[in-house]
Design a protein around this motif. Sequence first.
Motif, short mmCIF file in Angstrom:
data_model
loop_
_atom_site.label_atom_id
_atom_site.label_comp_id
_atom_site.label_asym_id
_atom_site.label_seq_id
_atom_site.Cartn_x
_atom_site.Cartn_y
_atom_site.Cartn_z
N GLU A 170 35.82 45.22 37.53
CA GLU A 170 36.32 44.78 36.47
C GLU A 170 35.38 44.69 35.35
O GLU A 170 34.34 44.62 35.52
CB GLU A 170 36.61 42.70 36.77
N ARG A 206 40.39 45.47 33.71
CA ARG A 206 40.63 46.35 34.47
C ARG A 206 39.58 47.43 34.57
O ARG A 206 39.38 48.57 33.03
CB ARG A 206 41.08 46.64 35.21
N LEU A 210 43.03 42.92 40.23
CA LEU A 210 42.55 44.30 39.39
C LEU A 210 44.19 45.21 40.69
O LEU A 210 44.07 46.38 40.09
CB LEU A 210 41.06 45.05 39.58
#
Length: 286
Positions: free
Chosen positions: A10, A34, A66
């Motif tokens: 992240e 992402r 993600l």
Amino acid sequence: MLAVAGDLVEDVVVWPAGPVRPATDNPALIRRARGGSAANVAMFAAALRPTRFIGRVGADPLGTQLVAALAESGVDVRVQRAGHTGSIVIIVDADGERTMFPDRGASAELGPVSPDWLTGVELLHVPAYTFATAPSAASALDMIRTVRAAGGMVTVDASSTALLTGFGTERWRKLMGRLRPDVLFANAAEADLLRLAGETPPAGTHFVLKDGARPTTIIDGTGRRLTVPVPPVPEARDTTGAGDAFAAGYLCALADGRSPAAAAAAGHSLAATVLAAPGASTREVS
């Protein structure tokens, strides 16, 4: 099939509203997205050709989120799941330059991958982050041997001066001498640290040396040098992901059989699309 092995994390991207004032509040625009160099390359490349991502995320909701986001962009995602998913805080100054605070989490612990994850892979791209820890380095080397044995190409990105310094610059140079990647990408600071600009690459290797808005230099195994100008852009508000987008454009053009000059031009064109948005994205702030 292009495969990219490395980090999926992240990104917490911070655009301060003004000069940073220590020990007090600093108003800012903050975006979560992402990220991870390898995932960025895979995401940008997936719009151009079949692309697979190989990596490791945590056994947590963030990892699930993600993976889903990367798959939604068209990437064939193959991940191991254990531990906690990594995050990177990225502070972007008014000139678009980034300062990063990474916690790579599970990405740093990539273990041996299933052989079928490499089925059909003709080009494997490996950012230097994948070599930074013993588990993921061993896995990367195994993947490189497998792809090479099948007749595929291998490319590497130098990624980070801090990473290279921690790894050891001479150790890195020896590793690249043994691997002889088809392409080694580096920005100007990484190239200076590794002393690439004045060297002739090993036979079969191209150095692709980026320098922001200045021309990209390509050096082949005979010592021949080629410079490719970078078209002007209105503003570089955030350079996060620009190098990854460049790599994606270059690699897809290379896989299509285009010349190094044409590949660099394709990389420049794709990199220009991310410079106005927070993080590795083409979505500008509304």
